[in-house]
Scaffold this active site. Structure first.
Site, PDB file in Angstrom:
ATOM      1  N   ILE A 175       0.647  -1.540   0.005  1.00 23.04           N
ATOM      2  CA  ILE A 175      -0.038  -0.090   0.062  1.00 23.04           C
ATOM      3  C   ILE A 175       1.107   1.005  -0.077  1.00 23.04           C
ATOM      4  CG2 ILE A 175      -1.444   1.299   1.407  1.00 23.04           C
ATOM      5  CD1 ILE A 175      -2.262  -1.813  -0.127  1.00 23.04           C
ATOM      6  N   GLU A 176       0.770   2.278  -1.056  1.00 22.87           N
ATOM      7  CA  GLU A 176       1.383   2.879  -1.348  1.00 22.87           C
ATOM      8  C   GLU A 176       0.996   4.213  -2.367  1.00 22.87           C
ATOM      9  OE1 GLU A 176       5.479   2.369  -3.447  1.00 22.87           O
ATOM     10  OE2 GLU A 176       4.436   0.490  -3.685  1.00 22.87           O
ATOM     11  N   GLY A 177       1.648   5.708  -2.539  1.00 21.30           N
ATOM     12  CA  GLY A 177       0.901   6.451  -3.575  1.00 21.30           C
ATOM     13  C   GLY A 177      -0.046   6.902  -2.393  1.00 21.30           C
TER      14      GLY A 177
END
Length: 530
Positions: A174-176
């Site tokens: 989970i990023e951005g």
């Protein structure tokens, strides 16, 4: 970061993709290596390997493989034992239907089986003794929970991937923008908690790892919120894998390895706070086992960040020392020296590292001493196991034991629960080992443990006559110096009748402050005061 038919339900205690794999050729190679290590005296390493099979919690290594990258990476025929376990990435939402899982939006699950032979290649990997974790999300496309708002459809989407590839471990990268999407985070946590519980109710295993971006100072608030959402929903996290890469200016002058170690230590502190807030008390060792690290081989996306072979060795040594639960690499696709036709080494390639590796690989260096495998660790269930706090003994403490009612000036060292702490600023009543998410939330810095054989703290004294002895009836101007039981003090303002003895309990109100070590040394070097 940047075939076989669809799976049928497993027969209870019968056969499956993981059965028998510990006697595969690759496992035999690993075992042979352990025996060779034993002949060199590495008995601990062999014990660790045996423990991995016995208790299912031994630390493991698995490099990421970008499934849709060109040229195709042949993960199904690992060149060495350290390449046997892989993290296949990334499953994301379809651009046509957010509740339909795809590989990088380019292939549906059926399409990947047809065009990439993915199902068959995975079966071949398992025949050879390896295994795969599947990673959902990544930076470039939408993770399933971002657009799929139907709870039942979202859980079914995750389940379709888990069931098709018969997974015992999944990775949620989970990023951005997905990291800041709180609503998606809630949906994701609820769906994963339900899926994990359904698997366990059916007698199956599903380990869940969160992969999150990190800085040397630790996880961002969005990242810690993501962990908290998972814990609140009831997800039993196998751990939090932090992307130790792309630091940019936050790294300062530190090496990539040192910045990564700072990030891991900060993450450990943050997980302590997050689990404590979830009313799950875990020991330091258990928290370390719930942390993973994923560096990016060679040239990172940030031009000045280059993770070299020496960085890999240093990070691996730290992982072994602290007992990290997992080590990964972005990516196995890139774990090789670039060919002579690739001249722009400052431009990141998805097929080579951008540095000269010689005959070494990042996978080989990072996996050293980490004998476990994801499938063997998947059965681990989190249970509270916090160590009982150490009872501090004044007779063996090198500094005063912390007391809630005492005030402490900046720089003061104390002992608490077997550790030495130093005050970063004036403090009173702040528990030194109180779990906090951010370093700035506590006035205390952990220096290290109390060492065996240490003796009680004794205040530094000066010879009689160096300064006048304190007298209760005397008046003292600012800057006056006196001795009290041989300990030198300096007056902060005019006073009369105020005993220096009270300065340790209430340094703010006391007009006296003890001299520092440097001031005492200077006093010893000058003639006695009159």
């Amino acid at each position: 970061m940047s075939g076989i038919a669809p799976a049928t339900p497993k027969a209870a205690a019968a056969s499956g993709p993981h059965d028998g794999k510990r006697l595969s050729p690759l496992r035999v190679i690993i075992a042979a290596g352990a025996i060779a290590a034993l002949s060199l005296g590495a008995f601990v390493a062999v014990q660790s390997f045996d423990s991995a099979q016995a208790d299912g919690v031994s630390p493991w290594f698995a490099g990421y493989v970008d499934v849709t990258a060109t040229p195709t990476y042949a993960f199904e025929t690992p060149a060495s034992p350290e390449d046997a376990d892989v993290v296949l990435s990334f499953v994301v939402a379809s651009t046509d239907d957010p509740c339909v899982p795809t590989w990088g939006t380019a292939y549906t699950l059926d399409g990947a089986s047809k065009d990439l032979d993915l199902d068959r290649r995975l079966a071949r990997l398992r025949q050879a003794g390896g295994d795969a974790v599947v990673s959902f999300g990544g930076q470039l496309n939408d993770e399933l929970a971002t657009g799929c708002s139907d709870p039942a459809a979202l859980q079914a989407a995750y389940a379709s991937v888990v069931d098709r590839y018969q997974l015992s471990t999944i990775d949620l990268d989970i990023e951005g923008s997905a990291l800041a999407d709180s609503a998606a985070g809630e949906r994701r946590a609820t769906a994963i908690a339900a899926l994990q519980q359904a698997k366990r109710d059916a007698g199956e295993e599903l380990a869940v790892w969160l992969t999150l971006p990190v800085a040397p100072s630790g996880l961002t608030e969005d990242a810690t919120d993501t962990v908290a959402q998972m814990l609140k929903a009831g997800v039993d996290l196998a751990g939090v894998n932090v992307m130790t890469m792309n630091y940019g200016t936050s790294r300062g002058t530190d090496s990539m390895a040192d910045a990564s170690i700072d990030a891991l230590e900060a993450t450990h502190r943050q997980l302590d706070a997050l689990y404590s807030k979830a009313d799950i008390q875990l020991s330091d060792a258990t928290l370390w086992s719930k942390i993973g690290a994923t560096p990016m081989a060679g040239q990172n996306d940030v031009k000045g960040d280059v993770f070299g072979l020496a960085d890999a060795q240093a990070l691996n040594a730290f992982a072994q020392k602290q007992g990290l639960g997992r080590m990964s690499l972005w990516s196995l696709n890139r774990d090789t020296t670039c060919g002579p036709n690739y001249v722009d080494l400052k431009r990141v390639s998805d097929a080579c590292s951008g540095i000269a590796q010689g005959d070494q690989t990042f996978a080989g260096l990072l996996s050293a001493g980490l004998p476990g495998h994801p499938d063997l660790s998947a059965s681990s269930v989190t249970t509270p196991d916090a160590d009982q706090p150490v009872v501090d003994n004044p007779a063996t403490s090198p500094y005063p034991i912390w007391a809630e009612e005492s005030s402490y000036l900046k720089g003061t060292k104390i002992v608490w629960h077997g550790n030495v702490y130093q005050a970063k600023w004036w403090t009173r009543g702040d528990i030194p080992d109180d779990p906090v998410l951010n370093d700035w939330e506590t006035p205390w810095t952990l220096v290290g443990p109390v060492l065996p054989g240490e003796t009680p703290y004794k205040a530094l004294t000066l010879p009689e006559g160096t300064y006048p002895d304190w007298a209760g009836a005397a008046a003292y101007e600012k800057g006056a110096r006196v001795l009290f039981d041989g300990v030198p003090y300096e007056s902060k303002w005019w006073n009369q009748g105020a005993s220096p003895e009270a300065s340790s309990a209430d340094p703010d109100s006391s007009p006296w402050v003890p001299l520092t070590e440097d001031e005492i040394s200077a006093a010893l070097a000058t003639p006695a005061a009159s």
